[in-house]
Design an enzyme around this catalytic site. Sequence first.
Site, PDB file in Angstrom:
ATOM      1  N   GLY A  15    -139.101  61.031  34.339  1.00 14.02           N
ATOM      2  CA  GLY A  15    -140.035  60.733  35.336  1.00 14.02           C
ATOM      3  C   GLY A  15    -140.180  61.719  36.302  1.00 14.02           C
ATOM      4  O   GLY A  15    -139.467  62.441  36.678  1.00 14.02           O
ATOM      5  N   ARG A  19    -141.530  59.441  44.719  1.00 18.89           N
ATOM      6  CA  ARG A  19    -140.933  58.667  45.931  1.00 18.89           C
ATOM      7  C   ARG A  19    -139.823  59.466  46.817  1.00 18.89           C
ATOM      8  O   ARG A  19    -139.924  58.841  47.832  1.00 18.89           O
ATOM      9  CB  ARG A  19    -140.765  57.171  45.823  1.00 18.89           C
ATOM     10  N   ASP A 110    -131.345  57.966  36.213  1.00 16.36           N
ATOM     11  CA  ASP A 110    -131.439  57.475  37.722  1.00 16.36           C
ATOM     12  C   ASP A 110    -130.438  56.289  38.034  1.00 16.36           C
ATOM     13  O   ASP A 110    -130.963  55.549  39.170  1.00 16.36           O
ATOM     14  CB  ASP A 110    -132.860  57.239  38.274  1.00 16.36           C
ATOM     15  N   GLY A 147    -138.500  44.336  34.890  1.00 13.41           N
ATOM     16  CA  GLY A 147    -138.930  43.236  33.632  1.00 13.41           C
ATOM     17  C   GLY A 147    -137.920  42.337  33.541  1.00 13.41           C
ATOM     18  O   GLY A 147    -136.894  42.177  33.925  1.00 13.41           O
ATOM     19  N   GLU A 162    -143.015  42.990  31.786  1.00 12.96           N
ATOM     20  CA  GLU A 162    -142.944  43.882  32.949  1.00 12.96           C
ATOM     21  C   GLU A 162    -143.606  42.905  34.136  1.00 12.96           C
ATOM     22  O   GLU A 162    -144.208  42.000  33.980  1.00 12.96           O
ATOM     23  CB  GLU A 162    -143.816  45.148  32.505  1.00 12.96           C
ATOM     24  N   ARG A 340    -111.558  79.776  53.616  1.00 14.93           N
ATOM     25  CA  ARG A 340    -112.606  80.246  53.049  1.00 14.93           C
ATOM     26  C   ARG A 340    -111.894  80.562  51.478  1.00 14.93           C
ATOM     27  O   ARG A 340    -110.771  80.428  51.005  1.00 14.93           O
ATOM     28  CB  ARG A 340    -113.374  81.449  53.289  1.00 14.93           C
ATOM     29  N   TYR A 394    -113.494  95.266  56.112  1.00 14.38           N
ATOM     30  CA  TYR A 394    -114.576  95.853  55.683  1.00 14.38           C
ATOM     31  C   TYR A 394    -115.059  96.996  56.111  1.00 14.38           C
ATOM     32  O   TYR A 394    -115.035  97.183  57.645  1.00 14.38           O
ATOM     33  CB  TYR A 394    -115.846  94.893  55.871  1.00 14.38           C
TER      34      TYR A 394
END
Length: 492
Positions: A15, A19, A110, A147, A162, A340, A394
């Site tokens: 689908g 929406r 879904d 349905g 339906e 981290r 670094y």
Amino acid sequence: MSDVRPVTVIVLAAGAGTRMKSRTSKLLHPIGGRTLIGHALAAAEGIEPDRVVAVTGHDREQVEAHIAEIAPDAATAVQQEQNGTGHAVRCGLTALPEQPSGTVVVTYGDVPLLEAATVRAFVGDHQAGGRDVSVLTAEVDDPTGYGRIVRDSHGAVSRIVEQKDATDAERAIREINSGIFAFDAAYLVAALARIGTDNAQGEMYLTDVVEIARADERVVGAYVLDDVWQTEGVNNRVQLATLGAELNRRTLRRWMLDGVTVVDPDATWVDVTVRLAPDVTLLPGVQLHGATEVASGATIGPDTTLTDVTIGERAQVVRTHGSGAVIGAGATVGPFAYLRPGTSLGDGAKIGTYVETKQATIGDGAKVPHLSYVGDATVGDHTNIGAGTIFANYDGMNKHRTTVGRHCKTGSNNVFVAPVTIGDGAATGGGTTVRDDVPPGALAVSAGPQRNIDGWVFKRRAGTPAADAAGAAAAGSADVVHTDSAATSDEE
């Protein structure tokens, strides 16, 4: 029909999901630590079928890439044109290497709250009843949009209508079709070939198989599910949030029944993929995501977000944001710490207030109490890192590692310029910048003797409050010296 276990699950995921009003496929929106399609595939795989097929269509590149990542054993089929659920199932069957046998289950991508246990019970009921067609149904207060299950005078399922094709009397029916079916595989293939498009949508409805089966005098039945939430689908972001909240409520309830204390369930969010041991305590404002695991006796929160973090027994993590980290037994973290990926904190160790760590191994009993950055580093057991310390990892082009040995005591406001090694038992002075290795047991200092430049403020900051304060202090000091001298003179 013989009593066989299900061999095929077809998940309809073609689908458009317009929406949702999103550039991301509806099926890829997450709740509870999985995408919508992720929940659907987990339920499908939970019944241990021989095959799982996902039928994709809109945004199929996104959806198929995600399926390949989370369910690599699942096959995919493409519904190029969305001509209805019956057509989608036909597309799904074409992905099978051979004609299916046994039971075919059809679910949707879904419907995220559907549980594997429910699908397993549904299929078991289907097989035990010797049916050719079974539909999963539920009774709802407001059936609008669904349905309807139409039963005959004997209470048997005769057809599914339906919403757009229903009469007023049929729309008053409260038993709804979830869209989830179980079929005898051979009969499904035959019935799909007979589905027409004579309906309001001009589509091939999978639900028409029920009426076809009744006309063929085949065995048709329904499995009524009390838990209507499991049949709810997501079509917009309001429903996404509603089902997400319900899923979280169920997740927390399960953990609380298993011995976890959740002080405020309304302010606590835990993904379905998280694992918690008995006697864990979750304080308000906690969010646990991904593959996070918390051992017995640990306390998390308040106001803590952890993703893919492993926490040992009796550890305490307060007001912390962390990901990809390991926290040892009895360790303490926070408040206001940032862990981290690659952080590993040993047993009984401490990461304190306003400390950030990354790719850092901090040994048992070691402490980084406050205001420090520890990146690309190894800190030995029972070492204490002074406040305000920076591991300068670094150089502008490459990352380098710092190693601090066991039982070291480093001063406040240090900078360790990697790559550098500080030996076991060594120490560093306050304000030291360490550029070279420090031998075991040595003290490293880099600052020279202190110099005071008298009168600097009067020359460079004349007329400022600082100069006024310095002048007043100097005048006061002179008065004190004069008074002391006079007193001494009188005594003489």
